[in-house]
Design a protein around this motif. Structure first.
Motif, PDB file in Angstrom:
ATOM      1  N   TYR A 146       5.126  48.513  73.873  1.00  0.00           N
ATOM      2  CA  TYR A 146       3.935  47.773  73.161  1.00  0.00           C
ATOM      3  C   TYR A 146       2.874  47.772  73.656  1.00  0.00           C
ATOM      4  N   TYR A 169      13.946  36.220  63.775  1.00  0.00           N
ATOM      5  CA  TYR A 169      14.084  35.982  64.925  1.00  0.00           C
ATOM      6  C   TYR A 169      14.669  34.269  65.219  1.00  0.00           C
ATOM      7  N   CYS A 175       5.521  41.294  58.156  1.00  0.00           N
ATOM      8  CA  CYS A 175       5.027  40.689  57.014  1.00  0.00           C
ATOM      9  C   CYS A 175       5.648  41.392  55.732  1.00  0.00           C
ATOM     10  N   PHE A 186      -3.042  38.904  52.737  1.00  0.00           N
ATOM     11  CA  PHE A 186      -3.514  38.835  54.253  1.00  0.00           C
ATOM     12  C   PHE A 186      -4.267  40.016  54.523  1.00  0.00           C
ATOM     13  N   LEU A 244      -3.261  38.835  65.980  1.00  0.00           N
ATOM     14  CA  LEU A 244      -2.663  38.066  64.704  1.00  0.00           C
ATOM     15  C   LEU A 244      -1.272  38.416  64.802  1.00  0.00           C
ATOM     16  N   TYR A 265      14.103  40.668  72.890  1.00  0.00           N
ATOM     17  CA  TYR A 265      12.902  41.594  72.399  1.00  0.00           C
ATOM     18  C   TYR A 265      11.986  41.949  73.349  1.00  0.00           C
ATOM     19  N   SER A 276       2.402  41.247  73.818  1.00  0.00           N
ATOM     20  CA  SER A 276       2.501  42.836  74.586  1.00  0.00           C
ATOM     21  C   SER A 276       1.154  43.184  74.746  1.00  0.00           C
ATOM     22  N   GLU A 277       0.237  42.854  73.640  1.00  0.00           N
ATOM     23  CA  GLU A 277      -1.156  43.648  73.635  1.00  0.00           C
ATOM     24  C   GLU A 277      -1.947  42.490  74.650  1.00  0.00           C
ATOM     25  N   TYR A 279       2.246  45.210  65.329  1.00  0.00           N
ATOM     26  CA  TYR A 279       3.462  45.112  64.712  1.00  0.00           C
ATOM     27  C   TYR A 279       3.836  43.892  64.114  1.00  0.00           C
ATOM     28  N   TRP A 303       7.894  31.147  69.985  1.00  0.00           N
ATOM     29  CA  TRP A 303       7.426  32.170  71.168  1.00  0.00           C
ATOM     30  C   TRP A 303       6.758  31.379  72.356  1.00  0.00           C
ATOM     31  N   ILE A 315       2.271  32.088  63.666  1.00  0.00           N
ATOM     32  CA  ILE A 315       2.629  30.794  62.777  1.00  0.00           C
ATOM     33  C   ILE A 315       4.267  30.462  63.397  1.00  0.00           C
ATOM     34  N   PHE A 355      -2.472  34.197  67.994  1.00  0.00           N
ATOM     35  CA  PHE A 355      -2.174  33.408  66.982  1.00  0.00           C
ATOM     36  C   PHE A 355      -0.652  33.929  66.594  1.00  0.00           C
ATOM     37  N   CYS A 391       0.967  37.407  67.162  1.00  0.00           N
ATOM     38  CA  CYS A 391       1.134  37.836  68.682  1.00  0.00           C
ATOM     39  C   CYS A 391       2.399  37.883  69.323  1.00  0.00           C
ATOM     40  N   GLY A 392       3.368  37.121  68.655  1.00  0.00           N
ATOM     41  CA  GLY A 392       4.699  37.016  69.189  1.00  0.00           C
ATOM     42  C   GLY A 392       4.742  36.789  70.827  1.00  0.00           C
TER      43      GLY A 392
END
Ligand code: SAM
Ligand code: ZN
Ligand code: ZN
Length: 297
Positions: free
Chosen positions: A73, A56, A181, A192, A99, A65, A105-106, A176, A135, A131, A129, A101-102
């Motif tokens: 989602y 992205y 990954c 992971f 983990l 998105y 949506s959760e 997602y 976002w 990386i 979280f 999270c982008g």
């Protein structure tokens, strides 16, 4: 249901999507000759299971998105949280870590269902979280909306954070993220998954919710979240770790001859009102994932 925070986020992304021109966009230059100012074309390419290198890479894509996926989602994860919240007493505090999270949506699914079940939201902690700091523009809007709640975002390694701070997590969500990954680095995903397994074994997490794309491939090139879920389940069973595992699918496989995943969910519709401003972006309004809920006993 009505959720002002979600409406505000969708409106923000619709505005930004319109404002950002993407003149000289490096993404379009490098990867997409078919964007034509409709970044769902870019997203579609990124999400293909055979894509292993395009990320992205432009802000406009991030807003697209959210416009396309956030309602779906959030509905999928809301139904997963419903299972877990029903299983727990409302007097207990609840920490939820996401983990990868982008755009989180959760987070919306979590608070929607907590309100619906009259679970006291001042006892809910959400930590997202990722990386990827890209976002942040979107997560800052969520932070503002949920400013009276215990909501935060960390752009660091979650496993390190949990270790350093020695925290106990009630629900760990992977929404997602395994498919993401797996697209880029299958070996890293395996490490992971080992970390996630260890968190369960050591009782550092009580529940894990994995919600992801319903692609049932198992070949090396295309295998995705489904293969990860199978591997994790097998490892837990083989090592006699006491857990219960619930598996749900929101829809049936699109090709014949594929083994069904878990039981079919009773409802697969979008749970939220759709703001007028985003109709034109054709948001997905049906749940379509597979989900696995692991409870450590
Ligand atoms: C498809 S997106 C996020 C989905 C998201 N939960 C949502 O609400 O739509 C997957 C995200 O996982 C993140 N990610 C991938 N590997 C990660 C890792 N090892 N640790 C944290 N985040 C990771 C990516 O940066 C990306 O933002
Ligand atoms: Zn762009
Ligand atoms: Zn584009």
């Amino acid at each position: 249901m009505e959720m002002k925070e979600l409406d505000d986020l969708l409106q923000f992304c619709a505005d930004k999507y319109r404002q950002i021109e993407c003149e000289n966009c490096t993404h379009t230059e490098k990867y997409s000759s078919t964007c034509n100012k409709e970044c769902y074309n870019c997203l579609y390419k990124i999400h293909r299971v055979c894509n292993h290198d395009v990320h992205y890479s432009c802000e406009r894509i991030l807003h697209r998105y959210v416009l396309k996926f956030q309602l779906r989602y959030a509905s999928e994860t809301a139904r997963c949280f419903w299972h877990v919240l029903n299983d727990r007493g409302t007097n207990e505090a609840l920490s939820v870590y996401s983990l990868g999270c982008g755009p989180a949506s959760e987070l919306y699914g979590l608070f929607a269902i907590a309100r619906y079940l009259s679970f006291p939201t001042d006892r809910v902690e959400y930590k997202g979280f990722d990386i990827d700091g890209k976002w942040k523009v979107i997560n800052d809007v969520s932070l503002k909306s949920f400013k009276t709640q215990n909501v935060s975002f960390e752009y660091t390694d979650m496993f390190e954070y949990i270790n350093v701070n020695q925290v106990h997590v009630n629900i760990l969500v992977l929404n997602y993220v395994l498919s993401d990954c797996m697209r880029y680095d299958k070996e890293k995903t395996s490490l992971f998954l080992d970390c996630i397994y260890e968190l369960l074994v050591s009782h550092q997490v009580d529940y894990i919710i994995i919600n992801d794309i319903a692609l049932y491939y198992l070949d090396e090139q295309r295998k995705s979240a489904y293969a990860c879920m199978n591997d994790l389940e097998k490892k837990l069973v083989d090592n006699h770790i006491s857990v219960t595992i619930e598996k749900v699918r929101y829809s049936d496989p699109k090709v014949a001859g594929v083994e069904m995943f878990g039981k079919k969910a009773k409802f697969n519709t979008n749970m939220f009102t759709v703001p007028q401003a985003i109709y034109g972006y054709q948001p997905f309004l049906l749940c379509d994932s597979i989900a696995m809920i692991i409870k450590r006993l």
